[in-house]
Design a protein around this motif. Structure first.
Motif, mmCIF file in Angstrom:
data_model
loop_
_atom_site.group_PDB
_atom_site.id
_atom_site.type_symbol
_atom_site.label_atom_id
_atom_site.label_comp_id
_atom_site.label_asym_id
_atom_site.label_seq_id
_atom_site.Cartn_x
_atom_site.Cartn_y
_atom_site.Cartn_z
ATOM 1 N N SER A 44 0.831 -1.202 0.000
ATOM 2 C CA SER A 44 0.000 0.000 0.000
ATOM 3 C C SER A 44 0.865 1.252 0.000
ATOM 4 O O SER A 44 0.555 2.240 -0.691
ATOM 5 C CB SER A 44 -0.937 -0.010 1.207
ATOM 6 N N ASP A 58 -8.465 -1.031 -4.987
ATOM 7 C CA ASP A 58 -9.282 -1.469 -3.851
ATOM 8 C C ASP A 58 -8.479 -2.371 -2.928
ATOM 9 O O ASP A 58 -8.547 -2.241 -1.695
ATOM 10 C CB ASP A 58 -10.530 -2.191 -4.361
ATOM 11 N N LEU A 59 -7.706 -3.295 -3.509
ATOM 12 C CA LEU A 59 -6.871 -4.193 -2.704
ATOM 13 C C LEU A 59 -5.842 -3.405 -1.904
ATOM 14 O O LEU A 59 -5.620 -3.677 -0.717
ATOM 15 C CB LEU A 59 -6.175 -5.205 -3.620
ATOM 16 N N ASP A 61 -6.036 -0.274 -0.981
ATOM 17 C CA ASP A 61 -6.725 0.497 0.057
ATOM 18 C C ASP A 61 -7.015 -0.376 1.276
ATOM 19 O O ASP A 61 -6.827 0.048 2.425
ATOM 20 C CB ASP A 61 -8.028 1.080 -0.495
ATOM 21 N N ARG A 62 -7.456 -1.600 1.030
ATOM 22 C CA ARG A 62 -7.744 -2.520 2.143
ATOM 23 C C ARG A 62 -6.469 -3.042 2.789
ATOM 24 O O ARG A 62 -6.460 -3.421 3.961
ATOM 25 C CB ARG A 62 -8.606 -3.682 1.651
ATOM 26 N N TRP A 64 -3.901 -1.513 3.785
ATOM 27 C CA TRP A 64 -3.352 -0.700 4.878
ATOM 28 C C TRP A 64 -3.660 -1.317 6.243
ATOM 29 O O TRP A 64 -2.858 -1.187 7.190
ATOM 30 C CB TRP A 64 -3.940 0.711 4.841
ATOM 31 N N GLY A 65 -4.817 -1.956 6.375
ATOM 32 C CA GLY A 65 -5.264 -2.430 7.679
ATOM 33 C C GLY A 65 -4.284 -3.357 8.384
ATOM 34 O O GLY A 65 -3.813 -3.050 9.494
ATOM 35 N N GLU A 99 -11.093 -13.626 2.928
ATOM 36 C CA GLU A 99 -11.058 -12.435 2.088
ATOM 37 C C GLU A 99 -11.265 -11.143 2.875
ATOM 38 O O GLU A 99 -10.901 -10.059 2.407
ATOM 39 C CB GLU A 99 -12.097 -12.546 0.971
ATOM 40 N N ASP A 100 -11.849 -11.260 4.049
ATOM 41 C CA ASP A 100 -12.092 -10.091 4.890
ATOM 42 C C ASP A 100 -10.835 -9.830 5.723
ATOM 43 O O ASP A 100 -10.591 -10.508 6.726
ATOM 44 C CB ASP A 100 -13.303 -10.337 5.784
ATOM 45 N N MET A 101 -10.030 -8.870 5.304
ATOM 46 C CA MET A 101 -8.755 -8.616 5.981
ATOM 47 C C MET A 101 -8.942 -8.161 7.420
ATOM 48 O O MET A 101 -8.151 -8.513 8.293
ATOM 49 C CB MET A 101 -7.946 -7.576 5.209
ATOM 50 N N ARG A 102 -9.978 -7.375 7.658
ATOM 51 C CA ARG A 102 -10.215 -6.916 9.018
ATOM 52 C C ARG A 102 -10.565 -8.090 9.933
ATOM 53 O O ARG A 102 -10.053 -8.186 11.059
ATOM 54 C CB ARG A 102 -11.325 -5.868 9.040
ATOM 55 N N ASP A 123 -7.614 1.814 10.998
ATOM 56 C CA ASP A 123 -8.383 2.931 10.454
ATOM 57 C C ASP A 123 -7.707 4.285 10.623
ATOM 58 O O ASP A 123 -8.300 5.320 10.308
ATOM 59 C CB ASP A 123 -9.759 2.982 11.130
#
Length: 202
Positions: A44, A58-59, A61-62, A64-65, A99-102, A123
């Motif tokens: 990222s 999109d990938l 952006d996600r 960063w988490g 698939e849900d990184m969070r 965040d």
């Protein structure tokens, strides 16, 4: 007696190739006298501000988490939590195909026994300076036209190896020896061929 070689690997938990390389490097630890330090870089960060296809943006952006949460955990609880947290996140993302990184990161925090509120770091940019500095250390060693993983062995640094599946046992050690040999050759820059298969996790 031989001296233990210091090795540093920079990873992004998002990257399946870095995951395979990290598992290979763990195999190397069993057959070569090395001591690995696990450090962060970030796809990222690498792609920040670049014009990217919508799905890859999109990938990123996600992405960063997880790296922000690892950075926050390291800051609060010390270097020793970096690798276990990476292992726990990577297992969920790559082996379990979450698939849900969070969700993967929150579950990893629980597995490692770290405070659940660390997920809030995903965040915010509170740890981005540390993350960018760690990332830049890797880039300074190998140049800015590479990604993750980056490995440094006694000051000799290289991108990769990108290999699948990762060699085991003495085969892992021989690959390590070869990587260090070619990377340490004055004027050596590149070996490459087109990838003919995707990541194989075993």
């Amino acid at each position: 007696m031989t001296e233990t070689q210091p090795v540093e690997m920079w990873f992004d938990p998002l990257c399946p190739w870095a995951w395979i390389t990290s598992r290979w490097l763990m195999e190397v630890e069993a057959v070569r006298d090395i001591e690995v330090t696990w450090s962060q870089m970030s796809l990222s960060v690498l792609n920040d501000g670049r014009d990217l296809p919508e799905d890859y943006r999109d990938l990123m952006d996600r992405g960063w988490g997880p790296v922000r949460v690892i950075a926050a955990a390291r800051t609060a609880h010390g270097d020793e939590v970096t690798k276990p947290l990476y292992d726990a996140i990577g297992t969920r993302l790559h082996l379990e195909q979450e698939e849900d990184m969070r969700a993967a990161t929150a579950a990893a925090l629980a597995e490692v026994g770290l405070p659940a509120e660390l997920i809030e770091a995903a965040d915010t940019d509170a740890h981005d300076d540390f993350l960018r500095e760690s990332h830049q250390r890797a880039i300074d060693l190998v140049g800015d036209d590479v990604g993750t993983p980056v490995i440094s062995v006694d000051g000799v640094a290289f991108f990769g190896p990108v290999v699948t599946p990762g060699p085991k046992g003495e085969a892992a050690g021989r690959l390590f020896d070869g990587c260090v040999l070619v990377a340490g050759t004055e004027g050596f820059f590149e070996l490459k061929r087109t990838r003919s298969r995707g990541p194989i996790f075993d």
